[in-house]
Design a protein around this motif. Structure first.
Motif, PDB file in Angstrom:
ATOM      1  N   TYR A  52      -5.322  -0.022  -0.952  1.00  0.00           N
ATOM      2  CA  TYR A  52      -4.533  -0.556  -2.063  1.00  0.00           C
ATOM      3  C   TYR A  52      -3.548  -1.631  -1.595  1.00  0.00           C
ATOM      4  CZ  TYR A  52      -5.971   4.058  -3.872  1.00  0.00           C
ATOM      5  OH  TYR A  52      -6.673   5.175  -4.244  1.00  0.00           O
TER       6      TYR A  52
ATOM      7  N   TYR B 109       0.643   4.214  -2.816  1.00  0.00           N
ATOM      8  CA  TYR B 109       0.322   5.609  -2.507  1.00  0.00           C
ATOM      9  C   TYR B 109       1.470   6.563  -2.806  1.00  0.00           C
ATOM     10  CZ  TYR B 109      -4.298   5.155  -0.399  1.00  0.00           C
ATOM     11  OH  TYR B 109      -5.645   4.962  -0.198  1.00  0.00           O
ATOM     12  N   THR B 110       2.703   6.097  -2.648  1.00  0.00           N
ATOM     13  CA  THR B 110       3.839   7.012  -2.812  1.00  0.00           C
ATOM     14  C   THR B 110       4.411   6.999  -4.221  1.00  0.00           C
ATOM     15  OG1 THR B 110       5.401   5.313  -2.033  1.00  0.00           O
ATOM     16  CG2 THR B 110       4.481   6.835  -0.393  1.00  0.00           C
TER      17      THR B 110
ATOM     18  N   GLU C 181       0.823  -1.205   0.000  1.00  0.00           N
ATOM     19  CA  GLU C 181       0.000   0.000   0.000  1.00  0.00           C
ATOM     20  C   GLU C 181       0.863   1.263   0.000  1.00  0.00           C
ATOM     21  OE1 GLU C 181      -4.309   1.256   1.515  1.00  0.00           O
ATOM     22  OE2 GLU C 181      -3.104   0.228   3.011  1.00  0.00           O
TER      23      GLU C 181
ATOM     24  N   PHE D 148      -3.984   9.421   6.415  1.00  0.00           N
ATOM     25  CA  PHE D 148      -4.588   9.941   5.193  1.00  0.00           C
ATOM     26  C   PHE D 148      -5.423  11.182   5.486  1.00  0.00           C
ATOM     27  CE2 PHE D 148      -4.259   5.333   4.842  1.00  0.00           C
ATOM     28  CZ  PHE D 148      -3.683   5.158   3.595  1.00  0.00           C
TER      29      PHE D 148
ATOM     30  N   ARG E  49      -5.362  11.345  -0.343  1.00  0.00           N
ATOM     31  CA  ARG E  49      -3.926  11.618  -0.261  1.00  0.00           C
ATOM     32  C   ARG E  49      -3.335  10.940   0.974  1.00  0.00           C
ATOM     33  NH1 ARG E  49      -2.176  16.635   0.813  1.00  0.00           N
ATOM     34  NH2 ARG E  49      -4.169  17.222   1.725  1.00  0.00           N
ATOM     35  N   LEU E  50      -2.200  10.298   0.784  1.00  0.00           N
ATOM     36  CA  LEU E  50      -1.425   9.786   1.911  1.00  0.00           C
ATOM     37  C   LEU E  50      -0.574  10.927   2.454  1.00  0.00           C
ATOM     38  CD1 LEU E  50      -0.336   7.341   3.611  1.00  0.00           C
ATOM     39  CD2 LEU E  50       1.449   7.136   1.877  1.00  0.00           C
TER      40      LEU E  50
END
Length: 421
Positions: free
Chosen positions: A277, A100-101, A96, A137, A123-124
């Motif tokens: 995710y 996200y990154t 995940e 988040f 957004r993370l």
């Protein structure tokens, strides 16, 4: 109101010092200070499984100005149990974090480069492995996104499949330049342990039991019971990369309606954002399509619009590839249908294990099994308790909405050979 038992008390390290570290990073202000934080459970029972979620309201001071922010925190449970066993090695948190990154930001950049303003999810703001696995988040509720209590109708399913098609197309276009996309391989089939295998096996046994209670369907009991010998391995094989797959994409991996948030205007869903995710996996697009048909779509949507939705998804997938300037050979629609048929045992597995969990709310399944807290008027459910999970599942298998669906699906599975191993 019902909550997960393991989310009623936040771990002691979720304190002002932790949120000060988070906000210093997200706000890019080393002098930021946190005045106070209030933490509450993040979701209702059944909205997620492989983590614990909290929501924090944090007041802070930055650059001389007092502010307030709402954050969503995902971490692992402190107590032993199924969830902790699943999460303890950090593999799915690693997936995940990569999503996200690295992956999703690249997808967004690709969208923007062709004038597409598609937004996939929240957004993370912060992530860390030490001393605890944790992700923070933005709170989508502050942008008027909320959860749903039921699977999706046709209108909502088309919004979700638009996002999925663009996600799949972006992953195929970016696979050569962002090679980590093709390395993600920790989906549902590869992360489950013996306890989960036992739970799936028991669930299939419950379905066999209730089949024998339905007049005219008693003979399905033995056929369903026989699935216990190998359906779990069949499912795991579907999640493994195979050279025989006609084409691959990055699957979301857990594409169900509880892993989405919905913006509703005047009673109608206008947008859907995707969550969780941690099970994203490179493999056949049939994984997400089959999974979503059972775990995202309502019975009416699934039964009456299945091929329409597959074609809708495919058309959006092709349109996105063309928009991106994809230079490879675009797979024909027939290849997608072949992949769905080849991986059809995933339908049998999901209908026998996940579907009642998706069709019926936790409150409906649990009934009086929820533990009432008389002092606070709060109902608690411990999702790490295997015995309670099995009691809940049996109640779900006996709910009329699930019974009616399976009376339609079992003959279809039989005629397609999906009750044979």
């Amino acid at each position: 109101m019902a909550f997960n038992k393991d989310e009623m008390h936040a771990p002691c390290w979720l304190n002002e010092g932790f949120f000060e570290k988070v906000l210093k990073q997200s706000e890019n202000d080393a002098a930021l200070t946190v005045a106070a934080c209030k933490i509450i459970p993040g979701t209702r029972p059944g909205d997620h499984f492989a983590s614990i979620i909290f929501r924090a309201n944090v007041t802070y001071k930055s650059r001389g100005k007092a502010s307030e922010v709402s954050l969503v925190i995902k971490t692992i449970p402190e107590d032993d149990g199924l969830k902790r066993d699943l999460l303890k090695d950090g593999v799915i948190f690693e997936t995940e974090t990569i999503m996200y990154t690295t992956v999703v930001p690249e997808m967004h950049r690709l969208f923007r480069s062709v004038g597409d303003d598609t937004e996939l999810g929240p957004r993370l703001l912060y992530s860390s492995k030490e001393p605890k696995l944790v992700m923070v988040f933005e709170d989508l509720a502050k942008r008027n996104y909320g959860m749903k209590n039921s699977q999706l109708d046709l209108h909502e399913a088309k919004i979700a499949y638009t996002k999925l098609a663009r996600w799949h197309a972006a992953s195929l276009h970016l696979a050569d330049t962002i090679p980590i996309i093709t390395k993600l391989d920790k989906g549902i089939g590869s992360i489950t342990n013996e306890e989960f295998d036992k739970m799936w096996d028991n669930n299939i046994g419950l379905l066999a039991k209730v089949c024998r209670e339905w007049p005219g369907y008693e003979h399905y009991g033995d056929r369903v019971d026989n699935l216990r010998k190998g359906i779990s391995q069949k499912t795991k094989d579907i999640y493994k990369f195979s050279e025989s797959t006609l084409y691959n994409v990055l699957n979301h991996g857990d594409f169900h309606y509880k892993n989405m948030m919905y913006k509703t205007v005047e009673g109608k869903t206008q947008d859907i954002l995707l969550l969780d995710y941690q099970l994203s996996i490179w493999g056949s697009p049939a994984i997400d399509i089959i999974y979503s048909l059972y775990n995202m779509c309502s019975t009416e949507t699934r039964d009456n619009h299945r091929d329409e939705l597959i074609k809708f998804y495919y058309d959006e997938f092709v349109a996105s590839l063309n928009k991106f300037g994809y230079l490879g050979k675009i797979p024909p629609l027939i290849n997608l249908h072949v992949e769905i048929l080849k991986n059809g045992h995933l339908e049998t597995f999901l209908a026998s294990t996940f579907l009642p969990f998706m069709m019926v709310t936790f409150e409906e399944m649990m009934g009086d099994q929820l533990n009432q807290n008389p002092d606070e008027g709060i109902e608690l459910f411990d999702v790490s308790d295997p015995e309670k999970m099995m009691e809940m599942m049996l109640a779900g298998f006996r709910r009329p909405i699930y019974v009616d669906a399976m009376k339609k699906y079992l003959p279809v599975f039989l005629h397609k050979g999906l009750l044979d191993l």
